[in-house]
Design an enzyme around this catalytic site. Structure first.
Site, PDB file in Angstrom:
ATOM      1  N   CYS A 205     -49.087  25.492   2.359  1.00 60.76           N
ATOM      2  CA  CYS A 205     -50.537  25.535   2.603  1.00 60.76           C
ATOM      3  C   CYS A 205     -50.982  24.571   3.702  1.00 60.76           C
ATOM      4  O   CYS A 205     -52.094  24.681   4.213  1.00 60.76           O
ATOM      5  CB  CYS A 205     -51.294  25.255   1.310  1.00 60.76           C
ATOM      6  SG  CYS A 205     -50.815  26.367  -0.011  1.00 60.76           S
TER       7      CYS A 205
ATOM      8  N   HIS B  60     -58.392  22.781   2.583  1.00 61.27           N
ATOM      9  CA  HIS B  60     -57.593  23.929   2.136  1.00 61.27           C
ATOM     10  C   HIS B  60     -58.303  24.602   0.959  1.00 61.27           C
ATOM     11  O   HIS B  60     -58.677  23.944  -0.017  1.00 61.27           O
ATOM     12  CB  HIS B  60     -56.197  23.460   1.736  1.00 61.27           C
ATOM     13  CG  HIS B  60     -55.399  24.516   1.059  1.00 61.27           C
ATOM     14  ND1 HIS B  60     -55.295  25.803   1.561  1.00 61.27           N
ATOM     15  CD2 HIS B  60     -54.675  24.499  -0.095  1.00 61.27           C
ATOM     16  CE1 HIS B  60     -54.525  26.515   0.748  1.00 61.27           C
ATOM     17  NE2 HIS B  60     -54.157  25.756  -0.267  1.00 61.27           N
TER      18      HIS B  60
ATOM     19  N   ASN C 239     -56.754  31.746  -2.546  1.00 63.35           N
ATOM     20  CA  ASN C 239     -55.908  30.793  -1.835  1.00 63.35           C
ATOM     21  C   ASN C 239     -54.971  31.574  -0.902  1.00 63.35           C
ATOM     22  O   ASN C 239     -54.061  32.258  -1.367  1.00 63.35           O
ATOM     23  CB  ASN C 239     -55.105  29.979  -2.856  1.00 63.35           C
ATOM     24  CG  ASN C 239     -54.206  28.937  -2.215  1.00 63.35           C
ATOM     25  OD1 ASN C 239     -53.980  28.950  -1.012  1.00 63.35           O
ATOM     26  ND2 ASN C 239     -53.696  28.035  -3.027  1.00 63.35           N
TER      27      ASN C 239
HETATM   28  O1  UT7 Z   1     -52.262  25.885  -2.505  1.00 64.30           O
HETATM   29  C1  UT7 Z   1     -51.585  24.726  -2.869  1.00 64.30           C
HETATM   30  C2  UT7 Z   1     -52.448  23.851  -3.614  1.00 64.30           C
HETATM   31  N1  UT7 Z   1     -52.700  24.398  -4.923  1.00 64.30           N
HETATM   32  C3  UT7 Z   1     -53.665  23.899  -5.660  1.00 64.30           C
HETATM   33  O2  UT7 Z   1     -54.372  23.041  -5.171  1.00 64.30           O
HETATM   34  C4  UT7 Z   1     -53.814  24.338  -7.086  1.00 64.30           C
HETATM   35  C5  UT7 Z   1     -54.019  23.134  -7.965  1.00 64.30           C
HETATM   36  N2  UT7 Z   1     -54.229  23.415  -9.363  1.00 64.30           N
HETATM   37  C6  UT7 Z   1     -55.303  24.095  -9.842  1.00 64.30           C
HETATM   38  O3  UT7 Z   1     -56.136  24.537  -9.085  1.00 64.30           O
HETATM   39  C7  UT7 Z   1     -55.496  24.192 -11.332  1.00 64.30           C
HETATM   40  O4  UT7 Z   1     -54.562  23.339 -11.959  1.00 64.30           O
HETATM   41  C8  UT7 Z   1     -55.347  25.634 -11.875  1.00 64.30           C
HETATM   42  C9  UT7 Z   1     -56.514  26.480 -11.398  1.00 64.30           C
HETATM   43  C10 UT7 Z   1     -54.035  26.232 -11.392  1.00 64.30           C
HETATM   44  C11 UT7 Z   1     -55.350  25.608 -13.413  1.00 64.30           C
HETATM   45  O5  UT7 Z   1     -56.543  25.006 -13.867  1.00 64.30           O
HETATM   46  P1  UT7 Z   1     -56.490  23.993 -15.097  1.00 64.30           P
HETATM   47  O6  UT7 Z   1     -57.874  23.609 -15.389  1.00 64.30           O
HETATM   48  O7  UT7 Z   1     -55.520  22.903 -14.714  1.00 64.30           O
HETATM   49  O8  UT7 Z   1     -55.938  24.907 -16.273  1.00 64.30           O
HETATM   50  P2  UT7 Z   1     -54.628  24.716 -17.161  1.00 64.30           P
HETATM   51  O9  UT7 Z   1     -53.421  25.041 -16.346  1.00 64.30           O
HETATM   52  O10 UT7 Z   1     -54.692  23.379 -17.810  1.00 64.30           O
HETATM   53  O11 UT7 Z   1     -54.819  25.845 -18.255  1.00 64.30           O
HETATM   54  C12 UT7 Z   1     -55.822  25.728 -19.239  1.00 64.30           C
HETATM   55  C13 UT7 Z   1     -55.762  26.935 -20.137  1.00 64.30           C
HETATM   56  C14 UT7 Z   1     -54.382  27.203 -20.762  1.00 64.30           C
HETATM   57  O12 UT7 Z   1     -54.626  27.628 -22.099  1.00 64.30           O
HETATM   58  P3  UT7 Z   1     -54.398  26.624 -23.338  1.00 64.30           P
HETATM   59  O13 UT7 Z   1     -52.955  26.232 -23.265  1.00 64.30           O
HETATM   60  O14 UT7 Z   1     -55.337  25.492 -23.109  1.00 64.30           O
HETATM   61  O15 UT7 Z   1     -54.749  27.483 -24.510  1.00 64.30           O
HETATM   62  C15 UT7 Z   1     -53.845  28.357 -19.969  1.00 64.30           C
HETATM   63  O16 UT7 Z   1     -52.963  29.174 -20.714  1.00 64.30           O
HETATM   64  O17 UT7 Z   1     -56.091  28.125 -19.411  1.00 64.30           O
HETATM   65  C16 UT7 Z   1     -55.110  29.134 -19.661  1.00 64.30           C
HETATM   66  N3  UT7 Z   1     -54.975  29.976 -18.491  1.00 64.30           N
HETATM   67  C17 UT7 Z   1     -55.686  31.088 -18.270  1.00 64.30           C
HETATM   68  N4  UT7 Z   1     -56.613  31.727 -19.012  1.00 64.30           N
HETATM   69  C18 UT7 Z   1     -57.155  32.850 -18.499  1.00 64.30           C
HETATM   70  C19 UT7 Z   1     -54.171  29.769 -17.414  1.00 64.30           C
HETATM   71  N5  UT7 Z   1     -54.359  30.738 -16.512  1.00 64.30           N
HETATM   72  C20 UT7 Z   1     -55.284  31.569 -17.020  1.00 64.30           C
HETATM   73  C21 UT7 Z   1     -55.890  32.746 -16.541  1.00 64.30           C
HETATM   74  N6  UT7 Z   1     -56.819  33.342 -17.306  1.00 64.30           N
HETATM   75  N7  UT7 Z   1     -55.587  33.279 -15.332  1.00 64.30           N
END
Ligand code: UT7
Length: 319
Positions: free
Chosen positions: A113, A246, A276
């Protein structure tokens, strides 16, 4: 003194728009989760017969038209991509041929990225040294091809697209400074680890990401690299007219903007419509605001990106 200056921008998004509602039909997700966690509402996917070089071609043609240059003027092409057309030759070589550029040299940069910022920094050095007069710097990606559709935490995030700029030697700045960093000890946190061996794919060819590791690192890195760029130019955050970060996650961008006390109208957000797009995200966002006439001559623009590696960096520009 020779400076490098962006004199034209262009971008291209493939026709097919995929909304969060469309994704609800193929993966266990929902619009509310995607919008509240990332700000993404829709993204574009390339057609089966479109490769990164095809997207890049249209973005470059638009940038060259905006800059008023032709194929005969270009002596360097740099393509930032993690989804190249093939293992080799470089997508930049394929693009050079499609553009009808017969002189100079072309190569790809693999900084995920951060690929566009790395490419811009490289073009800046070649131009300042006097060895290149006019460069195309491109970010072009087809990340829809490396999505694991069983992994809802990643497959909803990414989209396809390309953005390009024409960078030319100039008596006035231009690119004020660029600042690049890498920490390979985080290479596991965001990767597509597969490779080709003996005619087969070895390892997974799908993107994997430890989202929270990337998130925590990114918010700190954006703040630090922004200050590094500002200090190098004896500037403060109030001097920034537009912050083009980004476009991975609206929450990360707004967090970085808040740390720099930037008002909302200085923060460029296209992640809602583009998702993204990795190396394409910054030139796509830049072209969007240029064409909306939201950037004026004399404006100071801060670009900041972070991606797999981790590789990250910033560029401070005078428009
Ligand atoms: O391009 C390179 C740079 N990349 C980035 O900058 C990305 C950086 N990271 C992020 O943007 C975030 O960490 C994410 C958007 C990827 C994830 O957000 P988060 O707030 O960290 O969510 P999480 O991974 O902690 O997931 C929370 C919950 C989980 O459920 P439980 O375990 O709490 O029950 C996941 O299973 O959300 C669930 N979950 C979803 N639910 C519905 C994960 N993906 C999804 C989804 N739809 N697509």
């Amino acid at each position: 003194m020779i400076y490098a200056k962006i004199i034209g921008t262009g971008s291209y998004l493939p026709e097919r728009v995929v909304t969060n509602q469309d994704l609800e039909k193929i993966v266990d997700t929902n619009d509310e989760w995607i919008v509240s966690r990332t700000g993404i509402r829709e993204r574009h996917y390339a057609a089966d017969d479109q490769n990164a070089s095809d997207l890049a071609l249209i973005a470059c043609q638009r940038a060259m038209q905006a800059a008023g240059v032709t194929a005969g003027d270009i002596d360097l092409i740099i393509v930032g991509t993690s989804t190249p057309d093939m293992v080799f030759p470089a997508t930049a070589c394929i693009l050079q041929d499609k553009l009808g550029v017969k002189q100079g040299f072309a190569f790809d940069i693999q900084a995920v990225c951060a690929g566009f910022v790395y490419g811009l920094a490289t073009a800046d050095k070649f131009i300042r040294s006097g060895s290149v007069k006019c460069a195309l710097v491109v970010g072009a990606e087809v990340f829809s091809r490396i999505m694991n559709w069983q992994d809802r935490s990643t497959c909803v995030l990414f989209g396809d697209g390309a953005g390009a700029v024409v960078v030319k030697a100039s008596d006035t700045p231009g690119i004020l400074s660029t600042h690049l960093h890498t920490d390979g000890s985080y290479r596991h946190a965001l990767a597509t680890p597969g490779t080709v061996e003996g005619g087969k794919v070895r390892g997974s060819p799908m993107l994997t990401m430890e989202g929270s590791t990337v998130y925590k690192f990114a918010v700190k890195a954006f703040e630090e690299v922004a200050w590094e760029a500002l200090r190098a130019n004896y500037m403060v955050p109030a001097d920034i007219d537009k912050f083009i970060c980004h476009q991975a996650n609206q929450r990360i961008i707004m967090h970085a903007a808040k740390k720099l006390a930037l008002p909302d109208d200085k923060v460029v957000l296209t992640v809602d419509k583009h998702g993204n797009t990795s190396a394409a995200s910054i030139p796509l966002a830049l072209d969007t605001v240029v064409r909306e006439e939201k950037i004026k001559a004399g404006n100071t623009i801060l670009l900041a990106a972070l991606g797999g590696g981790f590789a990250w960096g910033a560029a401070l520009l005078k428009w």
